[in-house]
Design a protein around this motif. Structure first.
Motif, PDB file in Angstrom:
ATOM      1  N   VAL A  27       0.886  -1.299   0.035  1.00 23.05           N
ATOM      2  CA  VAL A  27       0.092   0.017  -0.001  1.00 23.05           C
ATOM      3  C   VAL A  27       0.865   1.215  -0.133  1.00 23.05           C
ATOM      4  CG1 VAL A  27      -1.640   1.221   1.021  1.00 23.05           C
ATOM      5  CG2 VAL A  27      -1.921  -1.235   1.200  1.00 23.05           C
ATOM      6  N   THR A  28       0.771   2.078  -1.078  1.00 19.17           N
ATOM      7  CA  THR A  28       1.566   3.407  -1.111  1.00 19.17           C
ATOM      8  C   THR A  28       0.642   4.525  -0.505  1.00 19.17           C
ATOM      9  OG1 THR A  28       0.756   3.443  -3.540  1.00 19.17           O
ATOM     10  CG2 THR A  28       2.750   2.590  -2.930  1.00 19.17           C
ATOM     11  N   ARG A  29      -0.701   4.507  -0.446  1.00 17.31           N
ATOM     12  CA  ARG A  29      -1.513   5.508  -0.215  1.00 17.31           C
ATOM     13  C   ARG A  29      -2.861   4.964   0.270  1.00 17.31           C
ATOM     14  NH1 ARG A  29       2.587   8.220  -0.463  1.00 17.31           N
ATOM     15  NH2 ARG A  29       2.775  10.249  -1.144  1.00 17.31           N
ATOM     16  N   SER A  30      -3.526   5.473   1.311  1.00 18.23           N
ATOM     17  CA  SER A  30      -4.596   4.798   1.726  1.00 18.23           C
ATOM     18  C   SER A  30      -5.468   5.942   2.283  1.00 18.23           C
ATOM     19  CB  SER A  30      -4.833   3.500   2.607  1.00 18.23           C
ATOM     20  OG  SER A  30      -4.146   4.002   3.840  1.00 18.23           O
ATOM     21  N   ALA A  31      -6.765   6.008   2.665  1.00 16.08           N
ATOM     22  CA  ALA A  31      -7.496   7.190   3.040  1.00 16.08           C
ATOM     23  C   ALA A  31      -8.327   6.482   4.197  1.00 16.08           C
ATOM     24  CB  ALA A  31      -8.063   7.911   2.075  1.00 16.08           C
ATOM     25  N   ILE A  32      -8.617   7.648   5.015  1.00 18.88           N
ATOM     26  CA  ILE A  32      -9.867   7.311   6.009  1.00 18.88           C
ATOM     27  C   ILE A  32     -11.440   7.582   5.690  1.00 18.88           C
ATOM     28  CG2 ILE A  32     -10.760   7.725   8.323  1.00 18.88           C
ATOM     29  CD1 ILE A  32      -7.867   8.352   9.300  1.00 18.88           C
ATOM     30  N   CYS A  33     -12.305   6.760   5.576  1.00 21.20           N
ATOM     31  CA  CYS A  33     -13.263   7.135   4.880  1.00 21.20           C
ATOM     32  C   CYS A  33     -14.609   7.133   6.050  1.00 21.20           C
ATOM     33  CB  CYS A  33     -13.911   5.912   3.871  1.00 21.20           C
ATOM     34  SG  CYS A  33     -15.592   6.009   3.204  1.00 21.20           S
ATOM     35  N   THR A  34     -15.643   7.967   5.824  1.00 24.33           N
ATOM     36  CA  THR A  34     -16.712   7.838   6.746  1.00 24.33           C
ATOM     37  C   THR A  34     -17.356   6.318   6.791  1.00 24.33           C
ATOM     38  OG1 THR A  34     -17.332  10.211   5.800  1.00 24.33           O
ATOM     39  CG2 THR A  34     -19.047   9.052   7.177  1.00 24.33           C
ATOM     40  N   SER A  35     -17.190   5.605   5.941  1.00 27.14           N
ATOM     41  CA  SER A  35     -17.784   4.179   6.057  1.00 27.14           C
ATOM     42  C   SER A  35     -17.068   3.584   6.963  1.00 27.14           C
ATOM     43  CB  SER A  35     -17.819   3.527   4.700  1.00 27.14           C
ATOM     44  OG  SER A  35     -18.637   4.118   3.648  1.00 27.14           O
ATOM     45  N   CYS A  53      -7.111  -2.197   3.696  1.00 25.78           N
ATOM     46  CA  CYS A  53      -5.903  -1.365   3.321  1.00 25.78           C
ATOM     47  C   CYS A  53      -5.091  -0.475   4.166  1.00 25.78           C
ATOM     48  CB  CYS A  53      -6.133  -0.748   2.046  1.00 25.78           C
ATOM     49  SG  CYS A  53      -7.389   0.773   2.620  1.00 25.78           S
ATOM     50  N   GLN A  54      -5.671  -0.317   5.471  1.00 33.75           N
ATOM     51  CA  GLN A  54      -4.954   0.609   6.338  1.00 33.75           C
ATOM     52  C   GLN A  54      -3.879  -0.118   7.138  1.00 33.75           C
ATOM     53  OE1 GLN A  54      -8.258   2.496   8.530  1.00 33.75           O
ATOM     54  NE2 GLN A  54      -8.813   3.574   7.038  1.00 33.75           N
ATOM     55  N   ALA A  55      -2.804  -0.580   6.327  1.00 32.15           N
ATOM     56  CA  ALA A  55      -1.885  -1.451   6.640  1.00 32.15           C
ATOM     57  C   ALA A  55      -0.624  -1.446   5.698  1.00 32.15           C
ATOM     58  CB  ALA A  55      -2.373  -3.021   6.718  1.00 32.15           C
ATOM     59  N   GLU A  56       0.227  -2.119   5.847  1.00 37.01           N
ATOM     60  CA  GLU A  56       1.308  -1.956   4.818  1.00 37.01           C
ATOM     61  C   GLU A  56       1.289  -2.712   3.868  1.00 37.01           C
ATOM     62  OE1 GLU A  56       5.452  -1.375   6.898  1.00 37.01           O
ATOM     63  OE2 GLU A  56       4.474  -2.455   8.601  1.00 37.01           O
ATOM     64  N   PHE A  57       0.491  -3.782   3.884  1.00 37.18           N
ATOM     65  CA  PHE A  57       0.314  -4.727   2.651  1.00 37.18           C
ATOM     66  C   PHE A  57      -1.361  -5.079   2.500  1.00 37.18           C
ATOM     67  CE2 PHE A  57       4.777  -4.953   3.145  1.00 37.18           C
ATOM     68  CZ  PHE A  57       5.257  -5.097   1.658  1.00 37.18           C
ATOM     69  N   VAL A 116      -5.216  11.635   4.428  1.00 40.41           N
ATOM     70  CA  VAL A 116      -4.514  10.605   3.617  1.00 40.41           C
ATOM     71  C   VAL A 116      -3.299   9.638   4.461  1.00 40.41           C
ATOM     72  CG1 VAL A 116      -2.977  10.349   1.548  1.00 40.41           C
ATOM     73  CG2 VAL A 116      -4.993  11.552   1.189  1.00 40.41           C
ATOM     74  N   VAL A 117      -3.659   8.518   4.206  1.00 39.68           N
ATOM     75  CA  VAL A 117      -2.361   7.739   5.081  1.00 39.68           C
ATOM     76  C   VAL A 117      -1.195   7.502   4.311  1.00 39.68           C
ATOM     77  CG1 VAL A 117      -2.048   5.600   6.576  1.00 39.68           C
ATOM     78  CG2 VAL A 117      -4.348   6.623   6.416  1.00 39.68           C
ATOM     79  N   THR A 118      -0.034   7.820   4.510  1.00 39.61           N
ATOM     80  CA  THR A 118       1.302   7.367   3.926  1.00 39.61           C
ATOM     81  C   THR A 118       1.922   6.213   4.692  1.00 39.61           C
ATOM     82  OG1 THR A 118       2.361   9.040   5.211  1.00 39.61           O
ATOM     83  CG2 THR A 118       1.462   9.868   2.987  1.00 39.61           C
ATOM     84  N   PRO A 119       3.084   5.623   3.876  1.00 40.67           N
ATOM     85  CA  PRO A 119       3.451   4.350   4.523  1.00 40.67           C
ATOM     86  C   PRO A 119       4.081   4.421   5.803  1.00 40.67           C
ATOM     87  CG  PRO A 119       4.245   4.608   2.114  1.00 40.67           C
ATOM     88  CD  PRO A 119       3.415   5.923   2.869  1.00 40.67           C
ATOM     89  N   TYR A 120       3.990   3.551   6.493  1.00 38.12           N
ATOM     90  CA  TYR A 120       4.468   3.305   7.782  1.00 38.12           C
ATOM     91  C   TYR A 120       5.908   3.710   8.023  1.00 38.12           C
ATOM     92  CZ  TYR A 120       5.029   1.299  12.649  1.00 38.12           C
ATOM     93  OH  TYR A 120       5.082   1.325  13.976  1.00 38.12           O
ATOM     94  N   GLU A 121       6.274   4.664   9.065  1.00 42.33           N
ATOM     95  CA  GLU A 121       7.696   4.803   9.081  1.00 42.33           C
ATOM     96  C   GLU A 121       8.446   4.137  10.465  1.00 42.33           C
ATOM     97  OE1 GLU A 121       7.738   9.056   9.504  1.00 42.33           O
ATOM     98  OE2 GLU A 121       7.291   9.710   7.427  1.00 42.33           O
ATOM     99  N   ARG A 122       9.358   3.245   9.909  1.00 43.86           N
ATOM    100  CA  ARG A 122      10.141   2.541  10.820  1.00 43.86           C
ATOM    101  C   ARG A 122      11.293   3.143  11.533  1.00 43.86           C
ATOM    102  NH1 ARG A 122       7.986  -2.374  11.458  1.00 43.86           N
ATOM    103  NH2 ARG A 122       6.372  -2.989   9.723  1.00 43.86           N
TER     104      ARG A 122
END
Length: 347
Positions: A32-40, A118-122, A341-347
């Motif tokens: 996942v390179t970008r995801s988003a938070i939705c009202t659903s 998708c609110q994850a790395e993969f 918008v959710v960008t990739p997890y930063e380690r």
């Protein structure tokens, strides 16, 4: 990998989970390179989606890069950049063949609801050939991010509304779906677009972005009378209800002219009812349902051609690490948040 897990009872937590693998020959796995938070997602959090499973990773609005494909995936390759449809569908059942993909006998709203989203790395995507759309080189990840959900939802609402060139279209709700519905109504040839909302800032923003011609703040005024003044006392030729409250549900039929179409694409957290005795003689047509996002290829072409820009929807960006803060801000509409918008997890 890290993923945002719905634990039930309004509780979310960022947890470490195994990286998903291919379970069916028709699957693909994406980074996942970008995801988003939705009202659903908020509806699930708040317990308004009974079919949602506790323990599921949330999220259904995303783009990514294919990292693995099943043996029956023929239209994608490892390394492809893709945008996801929020609906999982097989393409073969009777409903899919009619274009009613939301009612797929093997799918529907699955990702982030009944299977990990998708609110994850993969993320693993079933029926990948059906539900993933390649992103052209000229389209950025963020340009394509909303394709399979709110862009498709807004377009679905405008399509349901049977807009004809020159129509006056009222859109209730100036949130992300409402703004996409306004933009879609223009594509369908609306002559005048009226935006209604309880949030004046969102109305001002929609007007600033040239998404509507007239705004009406729903502050207790007589909305039917306001619409009559704008429409020579006829009412709106079409109404698209995107707000999802009891008040907006009633407003939708009240501001429609006789023989109009009322398209309802909002999701409600409680049952709604129509006062048919009051509506008698208006001869309204109601159309409603979950988004049948069957036009992703068409919409991608509109995005590529610059006819459906979506950058104005993004108000906030932060890595997956900060997603719980994103939910707090998005749910409470703080800091002018439209889409987080959710960008990739930063380690």
């Amino acid at each position: 990998m890290m993923g945002l897990v719905y634990q039930g009872n309004g509780t979310l937590s960022l947890q470490e989970r195994p990286v998903p693998t291919i379970l069916s020959p028709k699957d693909a796995v994406l980074r996942v390179t970008r995801s988003a938070i939705c009202t659903s997602d908020l509806h699930i959090k708040n317990g308004a989606v009974p079919r949602a499973k506790e323990g599921v990773i949330l999220g259904h609005e995303f783009v990514g890069v294919v990292t693995e494909i099943g043996s029956d995936v023929h239209h994608l390759a490892v390394g492809d950049r893709v945008a996801a449809n929020c609906i999982t569908f097989c393409g073969d059942c009777w409903f899919c063949r009619q274009g009613y993909i939301n009612n797929c006998e093997q799918g529907g709203w699955e990702l982030g609801c009944r299977i990990d989203g998708c609110q994850a790395e993969f993320v693993r995507v079933p029926f990948a050939d059906m539900g993933l759309c390649k992103i052209p080189d000229s389209v950025s990840d963020e340009d394509a991010l909303f394709l399979g959900d709110i862009v498709s939802s807004g377009y679905f609402g405008a399509e349901l509304a049977e807009i004809t060139p020159g129509d006056t279209v009222a859109v209730i709700g100036a949130g992300p779906v409402g703004m996409c519905a306004m933009q879609s109504a223009k594509i369908f040839g609306a002559g005048k677009i009226i935006a209604l909302d309880i949030d004046q800032k969102r109305l001002d923003y929609a007007k600033e972005k040239n998404l509507c011609d007239v705004t009406i703040h729903c502050d207790g005024r007589d909305l039917q009378e306001e619409i009559r003044k704008i429409t020579d006392h006829n009412g709106a030729d079409a109404v698209i209800e995107c707000a999802g409250s009891s008040e907006s549900f009633q407003t939708a039929w009240q501001i429609a002219r006789p023989n109009a179409v009322v398209a309802i694409v909002a999701m409600y957290e409680e049952a709604q009812s129509l006062p048919l005795h009051q509506m008698y003689g208006k001869n309204l047509i109601f159309k409603t349902g979950g988004v049948d996002a069957v036009h992703c290829q068409r919409l991608m072409k509109l995005i590529e051609a610059g006819r459906f820009p979506t950058d104005f929807l993004i108000s906030h960006r932060a890595p997956l690490n900060d997603i719980l803060e994103g939910y707090r801000i998005f749910e409470n509409k703080l800091d002018g948040c439209i889409k987080w918008v959710v960008t990739p997890y930063e380690r």
